[in-house]
Write an enzyme that holds these catalytic residues in place. Structure first.
Site, PDB file in Angstrom:
ATOM      1  N   GLY B 126       0.847  -1.097  -0.065  1.00 61.77           N
ATOM      2  CA  GLY B 126      -0.008   0.017   0.075  1.00 61.77           C
ATOM      3  C   GLY B 126       0.747   1.480   0.053  1.00 61.77           C
ATOM      4  N   ALA B 132      -2.472  11.061  -2.645  1.00 56.21           N
ATOM      5  CA  ALA B 132      -1.006  10.945  -2.957  1.00 56.21           C
ATOM      6  C   ALA B 132      -0.869   9.774  -3.791  1.00 56.21           C
ATOM      7  CB  ALA B 132      -0.391  10.808  -1.796  1.00 56.21           C
ATOM      8  N   GLY B 351     -17.075  -5.094 -35.148  1.00 54.51           N
ATOM      9  CA  GLY B 351     -18.232  -4.338 -35.317  1.00 54.51           C
ATOM     10  C   GLY B 351     -19.148  -4.410 -34.178  1.00 54.51           C
ATOM     11  N   GLU B 375       1.373   2.018 -12.475  1.00 55.27           N
ATOM     12  CA  GLU B 375       2.722   1.978 -12.220  1.00 55.27           C
ATOM     13  C   GLU B 375       3.066   3.133 -12.912  1.00 55.27           C
ATOM     14  OE1 GLU B 375       4.817  -0.294 -10.888  1.00 55.27           O
ATOM     15  OE2 GLU B 375       3.446  -1.841 -10.130  1.00 55.27           O
ATOM     16  N   SER B 378       1.073   7.233 -18.331  1.00 56.96           N
ATOM     17  CA  SER B 378       1.868   7.633 -19.575  1.00 56.96           C
ATOM     18  C   SER B 378       2.666   8.929 -19.427  1.00 56.96           C
ATOM     19  CB  SER B 378       1.040   7.801 -20.922  1.00 56.96           C
ATOM     20  OG  SER B 378       0.557   6.347 -21.196  1.00 56.96           O
ATOM     21  N   GLU B 379       2.046   9.755 -18.724  1.00 58.50           N
ATOM     22  CA  GLU B 379       2.794  11.147 -18.671  1.00 58.50           C
ATOM     23  C   GLU B 379       3.784  11.102 -18.028  1.00 58.50           C
ATOM     24  OE1 GLU B 379      -0.625  10.633 -18.129  1.00 58.50           O
ATOM     25  OE2 GLU B 379      -0.992  11.390 -20.368  1.00 58.50           O
TER      26      GLU B 379
END
Lengths: 261, 393
Positions: B126, B132, B351, B375, B378-379
């Protein structure tokens, strides 16, 4: 107890299977694997060996790729492997296969084995006759298609289930026993098993090593010959019965027409 | 240069076989019912999946080197059949086992590792809190030491494997004081399941990963012995950072599994589904998308296993941390974004059927999004990569 398990390397039943030009099963263009029905025999042998003392030897007769079937059994936990490999064996029928297996089992066991285990049938040929033929050639009692198995007091005892009844059978050891897919749940090889298998001994023997005359085996000596084959036609569309309150009657009429009731 | 060996491919086949026989037949139902298959975990343990990076004395494989690549293969292959099962392994090893193995003392290791490696137990880690995430310095959970015990108060969010029937312990990061520069001192403390004051809240209602066990945790005057401190006091955050790169490569492997599954599904579908009297694959609008998908799978796989290989080389002290960090961020960024594209392509080619839960691509689509978030988003990966290039931040 020293146990010999006879296994077969078969084309993957999930893949598209074809025949070679000589009407034998195409082994080159289809992925092969340890016949799934043989996994039950390997598992049973491992359980017996783990319960007492003893060694499990896996024997196969087959082309180059058959080494993969041995490897899988070794990864599951078998101790050593024997691969009978000889071009002259190509196209062998069940009697010829049992001849080669008999000599290989004798040599692998250093005389007579204490117990020979086999699967119910191969998943490609599905003839189910090799265990009986092998027992005959080895001069040993045979108990086939067991769904449970116990070894005690120099005897093998087990249950054979059929549609109508279950038989309890018994034979003195040594014996040849084939087992069904009901007998156990084969284990997956573990990561450690894969690593350990690389160090386990596998011997490759030719017909000459076994003292078997090449003229007794192979396609030319087979008792039966595949003349031709045709693919099974695709399944036809089923009949849809619309239930307009009389679905039960219509269903009964359909089954009666097919002489099923 | 790296390549996957024959042993690696053999192991891949083993896990694939296992996943197809033990997982695939049940996945649709488990996903529908949000069911965590507790019984599957010991089976994965028997296969040796939890012990690939663990010494033999705790029941692991005891590999001299190369264990991480095997782990990634297992995650990819489980993830190809179901992402939730893949993350269960990835988190079970990376967040459950690894911190204890790396920072635990002899007694802690002996107490927890054998069951975790055998799959008889799972452990969670954790770190994230409601306020945070990657900004771990903002941690609010507090632990105070008095009379030989830690008293923990606070909350954690999105903790994988933390509330299963077999969860044995959750390691949590908490503020244990302030350092001489006035910054929060963060330590890692092990809280065994069942400790009074420790509650795993009801499972989250997630967009995807329905089978994975994820909970918010609350700690309310939760008391554990002083000896439950994992590693050094004040090093909790640093310790965690060291495992971050592994986690990114593992998520990258999970993404490869998902893209691969999409590729297989659409290839089959485009050959068999007909429209206007022909298989839809004859339309280049379809086949070109599948070709692009194949490129994504290949590129993702190469980046992932390059990173995994570097990680194994780092263990053998032949590569640097910086190289692994950069490769992990690159692989994670590309593979997860590719996986999201892959699921979009797959549902599009299916479809209307792609929108139906009857077909697995609908589940793939739901499962993909988290890959770009967990984890490190992307930034965050782009930040890491930019920093790795020496760009000013």
């Amino acid at each position: 107890m020293n146990i010999v398990v006879c296994v077969k390397y078969v084309p993957d039943a999930q893949a598209d299977r074809t025949f070679s030009q000589d009407n034998t099963t195409d082994r080159t263009n289809v992925d092969g694997l340890l016949s799934e029905l043989d996994e039950y025999a390997v598992e049973e042998a491992l359980k017996l060996a783990e319960a007492g003392e003893g060694e499990v030897t896996v024997v196969t007769v087959g082309p180059d790729g058959a080494a993969e079937a041995i490897k899988k059994a070794l990864q599951m936990g078998a101790d050593k492997g024997v691969h009978v490999l000889d071009d002259a064996i190509h196209g062998s029928d069940a009697p010829a296969t049992s001849l080669v297996l008999a000599e290989a089992v004798k040599k692998a066991a250093g005389g007579s084995p204490e117990l020979v285990l086999m699967g119910l049938a191969s998943t490609d040929g599905t003839m189910s006759v090799v265990p009986a033929m092998l027992a005959e050639r080895l001069g040993l009692p045979q108990i086939t298609q067991l769904s449970s198995l116990e070894i005690a007091d120099g005897k093998v005892t087990g249950r054979r289930d059929s549609d109508a009844a279950s038989d309890t059978l018994e034979a003195p050891l040594p014996a040849v026993v084939s087992v069904t897919d009901q007998i156990n749940e084969p284990r997956y090889p573990s990561f450690k098993g894969i690593m350990a298998a690389k160090k386990k001994p596998v011997e490759t023997w030719s017909l000459a090593d076994l003292g078997v005359d090449a003229g007794q085996v192979g396609l030319e000596s087979a008792w039966t010959k595949v003349e031709s084959f045709t693919a099974r036609p695709p399944r036809e569309q089923g009949e849809i019965v619309t239930d307009e309150g009389d679905g039960g009657t219509k269903l009964a009429e359909f089954l009666a027409k097919a002489k099923l009731i | 240069m790296f390549e996957l060996s024959k042993e690696h491919e053999e192991f891949r086949r083993l896990v694939r076989d296992f996943a197809e026989r033990e997982v695939a037949p049940h996945v649709a139902q488990w996903d529908r019912e949000h069911h965590f298959p507790t019984d599957l975990v010991p089976k994965m343990g028997e296969l040796g999946l939890f012990g690939l990076v663990v010494p033999e004395e705790y029941g692991g494989a005891g590999l001299a080197e190369g264990g991480f690549t095997y782990l990634c293969l297992a995650i990819e292959e489980l993830g190809r059949v179901d992402q939730s099962i893949g993350i269960t392994l990835s988190a079970g090893v990376g967040l459950g086992i690894n911190p204890i193995l790396t920072y635990g003392n002899a007694e802690q290791k002996q107490r927890f590792l054998p069951d975790l490696v055998a799959g008889r137990a799972l452990a969670g880690f954790g770190l994230t809190e409601p306020d945070a995430g990657s900004d771990a310095g903002a941690t609010r959970t507090k632990a105070t030491l008095a009379d030989g015990n830690w008293t923990i108060n606070g909350a954690k969010a999105f903790i994988t494997n933390s509330g299963t029937d077999i969860t044995s312990v959750v390691t949590v990061t908490a503020r244990t004081g302030t350092d001489d520069k006035g910054r929060a001192e963060i330590s890692a403390i092990m809280v065994p399941a069942g400790t009074p004051g420790f509650t795993a809240e009801p499972a989250y209602d997630k967009l995807g990963w329905h089978i994975s066990d994820t909970h918010g945790l609350t700690f309310s005057d939760c008391v554990v012995p002083e000896g439950n401190l994992l590693g050094e006091r004040g090093q909790g955050f640093k310790q965690f950072l060291k495992t971050l790169d592994d986690g990114r490569i593992a998520i990258s492997a999970l993404a490869v599994g998902l893209s691969q599954a999409c590729l297989e599904a659409v290839t089959e579908y485009a050959k068999t589904r007909t429209a206007f009297g022909k298989p839809i694959a004859v339309n280049q609008g379809v086949s070109f998308q599948i070709a692009d998908l194949a490129v994504m799978v290949e590129a993702s796989r190469q980046l992932t296993y390059k990173a995994a290989w570097l990680k194994d080389e780092l263990e053998a002290e032949r590569r640097s941390v910086a190289e692994v960090k950069q490769a992990a961020a690159i692989a994670k960024l590309y593979s997860t974004e590719a996986a999201v594209s892959a699921t979009r392509i797959a549902t599009q080619i299916f479809g209307g059927n792609g929108f139906m839960e009857e077909y697995p691509v609908a589940r793939f689509y739901r499962d993909a999004k988290i890959l770009e978030i967990g984890e490190g988003t992307s930034e965050v990966q782009r930040m890491v990569i930019a920093r790795g290039l020496g760009l000013p931040a």
